[in-house]
Design a protein around this motif. Structure first.
Motif, short mmCIF file in Angstrom:
data_model
loop_
_atom_site.label_atom_id
_atom_site.label_comp_id
_atom_site.label_asym_id
_atom_site.label_seq_id
_atom_site.Cartn_x
_atom_site.Cartn_y
_atom_site.Cartn_z
N GLU A 1 0.82 -1.21 0.00
CA GLU A 1 0.00 0.00 0.00
C GLU A 1 0.86 1.27 0.00
OE1 GLU A 1 -3.32 0.67 -0.20
OE2 GLU A 1 -3.73 -1.44 -0.60
N PRO A 2 1.77 1.40 -0.97
CA PRO A 2 2.57 2.64 -1.02
C PRO A 2 1.69 3.83 -1.35
CG PRO A 2 2.87 1.37 -3.04
CD PRO A 2 2.06 0.50 -2.11
N TRP A 3 2.05 5.01 -0.79
CA TRP A 3 1.20 6.19 -0.98
C TRP A 3 1.96 7.37 -1.59
CZ3 TRP A 3 -1.01 10.96 -0.41
CH2 TRP A 3 -2.42 11.02 -0.49
N ALA A 4 3.22 7.58 -1.23
CA ALA A 4 3.89 8.79 -1.70
C ALA A 4 5.39 8.56 -1.86
CB ALA A 4 3.65 9.96 -0.74
N LEU A 5 5.98 9.37 -2.74
CA LEU A 5 7.42 9.39 -3.00
C LEU A 5 8.01 10.73 -2.62
CD1 LEU A 5 7.27 7.96 -6.63
CD2 LEU A 5 8.62 6.90 -4.81
N GLY A 6 9.25 10.72 -2.15
CA GLY A 6 9.99 11.95 -1.90
C GLY A 6 11.46 11.72 -2.18
N PHE A 7 12.13 12.70 -2.78
CA PHE A 7 13.52 12.54 -3.21
C PHE A 7 14.45 13.35 -2.32
CE2 PHE A 7 10.77 11.95 -6.86
CZ PHE A 7 11.19 10.71 -7.32
N LEU A 8 15.46 12.68 -1.77
CA LEU A 8 16.45 13.32 -0.93
C LEU A 8 17.66 13.76 -1.75
CD1 LEU A 8 16.55 10.86 2.12
CD2 LEU A 8 15.31 13.02 1.96
N PRO A 9 18.29 14.86 -1.37
CA PRO A 9 19.56 15.21 -2.01
C PRO A 9 20.56 14.06 -1.84
CG PRO A 9 18.77 17.00 -0.61
CD PRO A 9 17.90 15.82 -0.31
N GLY A 10 21.27 13.74 -2.88
CA GLY A 10 22.23 12.64 -2.79
C GLY A 10 21.70 11.33 -3.33
N GLY A 11 20.45 11.31 -3.75
CA GLY A 11 19.95 10.13 -4.45
C GLY A 11 19.00 9.23 -3.71
N GLY A 12 18.77 9.44 -2.42
CA GLY A 12 17.84 8.59 -1.69
C GLY A 12 16.39 8.88 -2.06
N VAL A 13 15.54 7.85 -2.02
CA VAL A 13 14.12 7.99 -2.31
C VAL A 13 13.33 7.50 -1.11
CG1 VAL A 13 12.24 7.37 -3.87
CG2 VAL A 13 14.57 7.57 -4.76
N LEU A 14 12.44 8.35 -0.59
CA LEU A 14 11.55 7.98 0.50
C LEU A 14 10.23 7.50 -0.06
CD1 LEU A 14 12.12 11.03 2.89
CD2 LEU A 14 12.98 8.70 3.23
N VAL A 15 9.67 6.47 0.58
CA VAL A 15 8.35 5.95 0.22
C VAL A 15 7.54 5.78 1.49
CG1 VAL A 15 7.05 4.08 -0.86
CG2 VAL A 15 9.30 4.70 -1.76
N THR A 16 6.33 6.31 1.51
CA THR A 16 5.42 6.05 2.63
C THR A 16 4.52 4.88 2.27
OG1 THR A 16 3.72 7.59 1.83
CG2 THR A 16 5.37 8.46 3.36
N GLU A 17 4.23 4.05 3.27
CA GLU A 17 3.23 3.00 3.15
C GLU A 17 2.09 3.32 4.10
OE1 GLU A 17 5.70 -0.95 1.77
OE2 GLU A 17 5.48 -0.58 3.92
N ARG A 18 0.88 3.07 3.66
CA ARG A 18 -0.28 3.55 4.39
C ARG A 18 -0.39 2.98 5.80
NH1 ARG A 18 -5.19 2.18 5.09
NH2 ARG A 18 -5.04 0.34 3.77
N ASP A 19 0.16 1.81 6.04
CA ASP A 19 0.06 1.22 7.38
C ASP A 19 0.97 1.88 8.40
OD1 ASP A 19 2.55 0.27 6.72
OD2 ASP A 19 2.08 -1.85 6.98
N GLY A 20 1.82 2.82 7.96
CA GLY A 20 2.64 3.56 8.90
C GLY A 20 4.13 3.39 8.71
N ARG A 21 4.56 2.68 7.69
CA ARG A 21 5.99 2.52 7.46
C ARG A 21 6.53 3.60 6.54
NH1 ARG A 21 8.82 -2.85 5.85
NH2 ARG A 21 7.42 -2.72 4.04
N LEU A 22 7.72 4.11 6.89
CA LEU A 22 8.48 5.00 6.03
C LEU A 22 9.72 4.25 5.59
CD1 LEU A 22 9.04 7.84 4.82
CD2 LEU A 22 10.25 8.38 6.96
#
Length: 360
Positions: free
Chosen positions: A37-58
């Motif tokens: 259940e992924p919900w959103a993407l976010g890009f960090l400087p340096g190449g990392g990618v954040l993903v939120t999952e609806r159950d509460g995991r980042l």
């Protein structure tokens, strides 16, 4: 050498495939698998990618590996609620601050909230989680949280809030239901918000009369646009203007699921018309307005994901119109779509539990 090895592992494990567009084929590569259940993407400087999952995991994906980031508090993961959007602000490299929207348990039911937190230097944990805004209590049920976050050109924050299934509340300025709010980064209210001196009105409200806006983006001129779910038909793209009323549930191009007419029809004086609407509905999700970095011919074009049909709607022109639908096995139940810092386009597929990258 480590980064090269990780990249080769990704390419060997997840072979790229072509997807046709009106301007020629593009390459789609699966970058992250095994998402729930992924919900959103976010890009960090340096190449990392954040993903939120609806159950509460980042999650953080970096150098070919994906791991959990600790420090997310309990969220109300019920129905459509849970951990929802993540925003990496422009000054993240200096501040390490991230912003989130999520469904927060309240005295009765749940409400959309905005929080800020600090990401550790090694990107393994969050600290100093602080709620800077939450909608007025009183809503229940697990639907229509809205919850897309956008950093304005003036560094304020915009957040979309659904009417929580309570249709009349979208026309009630004493509640934030069915609105786009605008706040400062500490949660305070900008002095130029439209209803700060309106008796009884919630001062965070920037626009109102929305149903369930789950996509939002700035265009190249810094103007805010949102995409929102209609009922049966009438999904809308709206150019957001200060203090404007977008009509729900008084006007709509859709109808109730029972087949009955919604409100008073499609027009009413003092209420905004959509820039574009879909009928039948596509169940729109994330929204991106492209910069033109890798595809100059797409500068200012709008891309919207579909949860219902598993596609990307590509829109352009004045007036705005849908010029093509991008569809492949990768686009199943598409939740978010974003432009990465390098100009590539990433999207999240709930149906496949994966994140994909589009390149020329």
């Amino acid at each position: 050498m480590i980064r090269l090895a990780a990249l080769l592992t990704i390419l060997l494990t997840f072979p790229a495939q072509a997807m046709e567009t009106r301007d020629g084929p593009v390459t789609v590569t699966r970058m992250i698998a095994g998402l729930e259940e992924p919900w959103a993407l976010g890009f960090l400087p340096g190449g990392g990618v954040l993903v939120t999952e609806r159950d509460g995991r980042l999650l953080l994906h970096h150098d070919g590996k994906t791991r959990a980031v600790t420090g997310v508090p309990e969220v109300a993961a019920r129905g459509q609620g849970g951990l929802l959007d993540v925003l990496v602000p422009r000054d993240f490299a200096a501040t390490r601050t991230l912003f989130f929207t999520y469904a927060k348990a309240q005295a009765e039911g749940e409400g959309t909230a905005v929080a800020r937190a600090q990401l550790s230097q090694d990107a393994t944990r969050l600290s100093d989680w602080r709620v800077i805004f939450e909608m007025a209590p009183g809503s229940s049920g697990g639907r229509h949280f809205g919850s897309r976050l956008v950093e304005g050109a003036d560094d304020t924050l915009y957040a979309t809030i659904g009417e929580r299934g309570d249709r009349p509340s979208a026309q009630d300025l004493t509640r934030e239901n069915g609105s786009v709010i605008r706040i400062n980064r500490d949660g305070s209210i900008p002095a130029d918000n439209p209803f700060t001196v309106t008796p009884g009105a919630r001062p965070a409200i920037w626009s109102w009369g929305h149903r369930n806006p789950q996509g939002a983006a700035l265009d190249p001129e810094g103007r805010l646009w949102v995409v929102e779910h209609g009922a049966k038909g009438g999904d809308e793209i709206n150019r957001i203007r200060r203090g404007a009323n977008y009509g729900w549930p008084v006007i709509s191009y859709g109808q109730h699921y029972s087949g009955e007419r919604i409100g008073e029809g499609t027009h009413k004086e003092g209420m905004e018309q959509p820039a574009f609407y879909w009928d039948p509905s596509i169940a729109p999700s994330g929204m991106m307005i492209y910069s033109g970095a890798l595809w100059p011919e797409w500068r200012g074009h709008v891309f919207v994901g579909s949860l219902k049909f598993g596609l990307i709607s590509h829109l352009a022109g004045q007036p705005l119109r849908e010029i093509e639908r991008l569809k492949s096995p990768h686009t199943a139940r598409l939740r978010d779509i974003r432009e990465a810092p390098d100009g590539s386009i990433w999207f999240l597929s709930v149906g496949n539990g994966a994140a994909y990258r589009i390149t020329p």
